[in-house]
Design a protein around this motif. Structure first.
Motif, PDB file in Angstrom:
ATOM      1  N   PRO A 310      11.546  24.555   0.288  1.00 32.11           N
ATOM      2  CA  PRO A 310      11.896  25.764  -0.319  1.00 32.11           C
ATOM      3  C   PRO A 310      11.156  26.883   0.523  1.00 32.11           C
ATOM      4  CG  PRO A 310       9.737  25.148  -1.603  1.00 32.11           C
ATOM      5  CD  PRO A 310      10.806  23.949  -1.250  1.00 32.11           C
ATOM      6  N   SER A 311      11.639  28.206   1.213  1.00 37.59           N
ATOM      7  CA  SER A 311      10.990  28.773   2.085  1.00 37.59           C
ATOM      8  C   SER A 311       9.844  29.297   0.959  1.00 37.59           C
ATOM      9  CB  SER A 311      12.062  30.059   2.042  1.00 37.59           C
ATOM     10  OG  SER A 311      11.387  30.494   4.031  1.00 37.59           O
ATOM     11  N   PHE A 312       9.253  30.176   1.651  1.00 33.34           N
ATOM     12  CA  PHE A 312       7.397  30.472   1.315  1.00 33.34           C
ATOM     13  C   PHE A 312       7.742  32.245   2.029  1.00 33.34           C
ATOM     14  CE2 PHE A 312       6.645  28.394   5.073  1.00 33.34           C
ATOM     15  CZ  PHE A 312       5.872  29.263   5.331  1.00 33.34           C
ATOM     16  N   PHE A 313       6.128  32.731   0.853  1.00 29.98           N
ATOM     17  CA  PHE A 313       5.406  33.890   0.984  1.00 29.98           C
ATOM     18  C   PHE A 313       4.671  33.411   1.530  1.00 29.98           C
ATOM     19  CE2 PHE A 313       9.211  35.342  -1.895  1.00 29.98           C
ATOM     20  CZ  PHE A 313       9.115  36.372  -1.396  1.00 29.98           C
ATOM     21  N   GLN A 314       3.791  33.663   2.213  1.00 32.76           N
ATOM     22  CA  GLN A 314       1.924  33.266   2.111  1.00 32.76           C
ATOM     23  C   GLN A 314       1.134  34.869   2.345  1.00 32.76           C
ATOM     24  OE1 GLN A 314       0.647  30.103   5.069  1.00 32.76           O
ATOM     25  NE2 GLN A 314      -1.335  31.331   5.860  1.00 32.76           N
ATOM     26  N   LEU A 315       0.976  35.131   0.781  1.00 37.83           N
ATOM     27  CA  LEU A 315      -0.730  36.067   0.864  1.00 37.83           C
ATOM     28  C   LEU A 315      -1.701  35.929   1.497  1.00 37.83           C
ATOM     29  CD1 LEU A 315      -1.497  38.829  -0.264  1.00 37.83           C
ATOM     30  CD2 LEU A 315      -1.999  37.725  -2.013  1.00 37.83           C
ATOM     31  N   SER A 374       9.756  30.302  -2.411  1.00 35.85           N
ATOM     32  CA  SER A 374      11.377  31.082  -2.800  1.00 35.85           C
ATOM     33  C   SER A 374      12.262  30.367  -2.269  1.00 35.85           C
ATOM     34  CB  SER A 374      11.285  32.543  -1.324  1.00 35.85           C
ATOM     35  OG  SER A 374      12.071  33.278  -1.511  1.00 35.85           O
ATOM     36  N   SER A 375      12.841  30.522  -2.536  1.00 31.94           N
ATOM     37  CA  SER A 375      14.416  30.249  -2.715  1.00 31.94           C
ATOM     38  C   SER A 375      15.346  30.732  -2.657  1.00 31.94           C
ATOM     39  CB  SER A 375      14.852  29.561  -4.420  1.00 31.94           C
ATOM     40  OG  SER A 375      15.217  30.388  -5.355  1.00 31.94           O
ATOM     41  N   ASN A 376      15.481  32.453  -1.875  1.00 30.12           N
ATOM     42  CA  ASN A 376      16.309  33.402  -1.888  1.00 30.12           C
ATOM     43  C   ASN A 376      15.524  34.144   0.002  1.00 30.12           C
ATOM     44  OD1 ASN A 376      18.448  35.416  -1.562  1.00 30.12           O
ATOM     45  ND2 ASN A 376      17.126  36.256  -3.666  1.00 30.12           N
ATOM     46  N   GLU A 377      15.575  33.226   0.746  1.00 28.29           N
ATOM     47  CA  GLU A 377      15.413  33.685   1.763  1.00 28.29           C
ATOM     48  C   GLU A 377      16.462  34.718   2.886  1.00 28.29           C
ATOM     49  OE1 GLU A 377      16.992  33.552   5.670  1.00 28.29           O
ATOM     50  OE2 GLU A 377      17.723  31.940   4.688  1.00 28.29           O
ATOM     51  N   THR A 424       6.525  37.154   4.836  1.00 27.11           N
ATOM     52  CA  THR A 424       8.292  36.477   3.898  1.00 27.11           C
ATOM     53  C   THR A 424       9.010  35.058   4.321  1.00 27.11           C
ATOM     54  OG1 THR A 424       9.404  37.450   5.345  1.00 27.11           O
ATOM     55  CG2 THR A 424       8.336  38.992   3.329  1.00 27.11           C
ATOM     56  N   PRO A 425      10.099  35.226   4.093  1.00 29.61           N
ATOM     57  CA  PRO A 425      10.835  33.733   4.116  1.00 29.61           C
ATOM     58  C   PRO A 425      11.152  34.291   5.434  1.00 29.61           C
ATOM     59  CG  PRO A 425      11.251  33.708   2.061  1.00 29.61           C
ATOM     60  CD  PRO A 425      10.359  34.902   2.143  1.00 29.61           C
ATOM     61  N   ALA A 426      11.364  35.677   5.470  1.00 28.63           N
ATOM     62  CA  ALA A 426      13.015  36.155   6.618  1.00 28.63           C
ATOM     63  C   ALA A 426      11.466  36.170   8.238  1.00 28.63           C
ATOM     64  CB  ALA A 426      12.403  37.940   6.293  1.00 28.63           C
ATOM     65  N   ARG A 436      17.808  28.279   5.868  1.00 27.48           N
ATOM     66  CA  ARG A 436      17.325  28.442   4.854  1.00 27.48           C
ATOM     67  C   ARG A 436      15.868  28.666   4.804  1.00 27.48           C
ATOM     68  NH1 ARG A 436      20.406  23.541   1.301  1.00 27.48           N
ATOM     69  NH2 ARG A 436      22.440  24.885   1.338  1.00 27.48           N
ATOM     70  N   GLY A 437      14.621  28.980   5.507  1.00 26.18           N
ATOM     71  CA  GLY A 437      13.520  29.191   5.983  1.00 26.18           C
ATOM     72  C   GLY A 437      12.440  28.196   5.269  1.00 26.18           C
ATOM     73  N   SER A 438      13.622  26.705   5.053  1.00 26.19           N
ATOM     74  CA  SER A 438      12.421  26.086   4.997  1.00 26.19           C
ATOM     75  C   SER A 438      11.727  25.093   5.519  1.00 26.19           C
ATOM     76  CB  SER A 438      13.324  24.646   4.613  1.00 26.19           C
ATOM     77  OG  SER A 438      12.742  23.610   4.597  1.00 26.19           O
ATOM     78  N   PHE A 439      10.492  25.014   5.087  1.00 25.76           N
ATOM     79  CA  PHE A 439       9.073  24.372   5.201  1.00 25.76           C
ATOM     80  C   PHE A 439       8.812  23.126   6.109  1.00 25.76           C
ATOM     81  CE2 PHE A 439       8.205  24.237   0.924  1.00 25.76           C
ATOM     82  CZ  PHE A 439       7.072  22.838   1.237  1.00 25.76           C
ATOM     83  N   GLU A 440      10.139  22.182   4.912  1.00 28.98           N
ATOM     84  CA  GLU A 440       9.575  21.141   6.140  1.00 28.98           C
ATOM     85  C   GLU A 440      11.205  19.993   6.259  1.00 28.98           C
ATOM     86  OE1 GLU A 440       6.766  18.480   4.219  1.00 28.98           O
ATOM     87  OE2 GLU A 440       5.188  19.248   4.939  1.00 28.98           O
ATOM     88  N   GLY A 441      11.680  20.767   5.814  1.00 34.58           N
ATOM     89  CA  GLY A 441      13.042  19.692   5.873  1.00 34.58           C
ATOM     90  C   GLY A 441      13.767  19.111   4.670  1.00 34.58           C
ATOM     91  N   TRP A 442      14.030  18.307   4.446  1.00 27.62           N
ATOM     92  CA  TRP A 442      14.530  17.722   3.717  1.00 27.62           C
ATOM     93  C   TRP A 442      14.064  16.529   2.838  1.00 27.62           C
ATOM     94  CZ3 TRP A 442      19.521  18.240   3.961  1.00 27.62           C
ATOM     95  CH2 TRP A 442      19.802  18.615   5.422  1.00 27.62           C
ATOM     96  N   ILE A 443      13.947  17.164   1.279  1.00 30.52           N
ATOM     97  CA  ILE A 443      12.626  16.639   0.101  1.00 30.52           C
ATOM     98  C   ILE A 443      13.184  14.951  -0.081  1.00 30.52           C
ATOM     99  CG2 ILE A 443      11.987  16.653  -2.596  1.00 30.52           C
ATOM    100  CD1 ILE A 443      13.254  19.994  -1.924  1.00 30.52           C
ATOM    101  N   MET A 444      12.159  14.441   0.077  1.00 33.64           N
ATOM    102  CA  MET A 444      12.436  12.894  -0.357  1.00 33.64           C
ATOM    103  C   MET A 444      12.244  13.132  -1.634  1.00 33.64           C
ATOM    104  SD  MET A 444       9.892   9.795   0.598  1.00 33.64           S
ATOM    105  CE  MET A 444       9.194  10.094  -0.810  1.00 33.64           C
ATOM    106  N   THR A 445      13.544  12.595  -2.648  1.00 30.31           N
ATOM    107  CA  THR A 445      14.000  12.948  -3.809  1.00 30.31           C
ATOM    108  C   THR A 445      13.920  11.550  -4.402  1.00 30.31           C
ATOM    109  OG1 THR A 445      16.130  13.295  -3.871  1.00 30.31           O
ATOM    110  CG2 THR A 445      14.978  15.372  -3.699  1.00 30.31           C
TER     111      THR A 445
END
Length: 506
Positions: A310-315, A374-377, A424-426, A436-445
């Motif tokens: 997912p994307s993310f906020f950082q406070l 966040s899932s809403n970049e 923010t994701p933006a 999508r503002g992803s922080f690492e690419g593909w999830i190893m599911t």
């Protein structure tokens, strides 16, 4: 005359590729859209605080794995100060109950059995796997495209004893594993180990690395780490063009084959080369720079169906006091829920207390950071573009509400608050262009599995290579490093060169 290679992106993967290609006699130039190296492996300054945006732990931080050997080809690892966390994180329920998720496997076993004896079977599954994986030595390896029969046999011998465990736990997600727990505190603790959709084998192996003290934190933060790679690359003769976004990869036809031969920047500048390597965002590379012309079914299905991080906020908060007695990572309930974006309401928060790195805050002060998914970049990028005043107001609201809701656990933060910052994701998209503002690419599911990767070459296009997190699920700095190293090996083979590298200061 040395063959010319253009690399798109000065993240860890791009600089890794650049360093190794320079070592092997190529003439390389990197084009980077930002004004500094590292991509997401970065730090930014606010009012005397250095806000770290990436490294929580570095796999290969000390001798004992092939990754250390690879890092030590690009960074003088002996001079890098490493801090090993005692606790991965401390999970609290707000009612005085807590679990310290220790990095030492023996301490972790004692803690979990004491706090949740009714879940002994689940606990021992995790502890048993982590203990077993602590015996696994990760080899340096090379790209799958270069594997020979001998390499396959060697890998089978090396990984063979661990394959039953790898197969078993790669098929179970973190969420499913945590769902077996009867104890609600343990269930939430295990459920927060990482992204819930990821295979639980990832965190089992991470615990093994932490236990062996080969996944510590490099003092100085993420940008300091990236600058060390940048320094090595420039010393090897490489060039980096900052503030240079690539809009198009040039191709031409020769002897009936299409091949890459250069790039065009967003300022309409044309640069030619013998090879082009994209260590930039995968989606942008394939569907914009190359206009979707060189994708196969597997690649299209990845981008259509597979889960991305997912994307993310950082406070980030700068506090005018020291928090030395706190664990370096805390998860605890907020006093009131906070809505971050439509439909995304959080009740717990994960806070990193950076007291362990004195370089990130002035003496006697503390940097706190909280990474929130966040899932809403698209919402944030659209808001920033179309209603900047509301975008700023929403950032201020979220910062205020989160800070107030954290005070139930961390005390009167507002009385000691010197600095606050919310990305923010933006923000992620602006500075990294990640899809999508992803922080690492593909999830190893569990569905994707351990070894399902995208190729570093594209069908129908010669002299072009992909590197980075969009080729290898799981992401992270080690993946970026090894992709850069691997693509260099592929280019060496294509050019008829024997790949060579050497340890730092050898």
């Amino acid at each position: 005359m040395a063959e010319k290679i253009i690399i798109i992106g000065a993240g860890i993967s791009g600089m890794s590729a650049g360093c190794y290609l320079q070592m092997n006699g190529f003439d390389t130039e990197i084009f980077e859209l930002h004004n500094q190296p590292g991509g997401l492996c970065t730090t930014w300054d606010r009012k005397g605080y250095h806000i770290d945006g990436c490294i929580h732990w570095l796999v290969g931080s000390r001798p004992g794995s092939g990754l250390y050997d690879a890092w030590n080809e690009l960074i003088d690892m002996e001079k890098l100060e490493i801090y090993d966390h005692d606790v991965f994180y401390r999970f609290e329920d707000g009612n005085g109950n807590y679990i310290n998720f220790y990095n030492n496997i023996d301490k972790l076993e004692t803690e979990l059995l004491e706090k949740a004896p009714e879940d002994k079977a689940v606990i021992m599954d995790y502890i048993g796997a982590a203990r077993r994986f602590s015996k696994l030595k990760m080899p340096l390896g090379k790209p799958r495209e270069l594997f020979t029969l001998a390499d396959g046999i060697s890998a089978l011998i090396h990984f063979g004893p661990f394959m039953p465990l790898l197969k078993k736990w790669s098929k179970v997600s973190i969420a499913s594993f945590a769902g077996r727990c009867k104890n609600p505190l343990l269930k939430k603790t295990l459920g927060n180990l990482f992204v819930p959709e990821m295979s639980v084998v990832f965190v089992m192996i991470t615990t093994a690395w932490m236990h062996n003290k080969i996944a510590g934190y490099p003092i100085g933060g993420s940008l300091h780490f990236s600058r060390l790679m940048e320094k090595k690359y420039i010393e090897l003769g490489g060039k980096i063009h900052y503030n240079s976004r690539i809009s198009k990869i040039l191709t031409r036809k020769s002897d009936g084959k299409k091949m890459a031969h250069g790039v065009i920047t967003d300022r309409a500048e044309t640069h030619y080369a013998d090879y082009v390597v994209s260590a930039a965002d995968g989606h942008n590379t394939l569907f914009e720079m190359l206009e979707g012309q060189y994708t196969d079914i597997k690649t299209r299905q990845f981008y259509e169906n597979e889960l991305t991080f997912p994307s993310f906020f950082q406070l980030s908060l700068g506090i005018n006091r020291v928090l030395e007695t706190e664990a370096s990572s805390l998860i605890f309930p907020l006093s009131t829920p906070v809505e971050l974006e439509p439909g995304n309401i959080i009740r717990d928060i994960s806070v990193r207390v950076h007291s362990f790195d004195p370089t990130l805050a002035p003496t006697g002060k503390t940097l706190l950071t909280a990474m929130i998914t966040s899932s809403n970049e698209a919402y944030w990028s659209d808001l920033r573009m179309n209603d900047f005043r509301k975008y700023k107001a929403e950032k201020e609201r979220i910062t205020r509400e989160l800070t107030e809701a954290m005070e139930v656990r961390l005390g009167p933060l507002s009385l000691h608050l010197e600095m606050s910052d919310l990305s923010t994701p933006a923000t992620v998209v602006r500075y990294t262009n990640n899809w999508r503002g992803s922080f690492e690419g593909w999830i190893m599911t569990p569905k994707l599995g351990l070894f399902n990767q995208l190729p570093m070459t594209l069908p129908g296009l010669e002299k072009f290579y992909m590197a980075g997190q969009w080729t290898a699920p799981g992401g992270g700095l080690p993946t970026a490093l090894m992709c850069g190293r691997g693509v260099s090996q592929l280019i060496c083979r294509k050019s008829g060169k024997k790949f060579k590298s050497r340890p730092f200061n050898a």
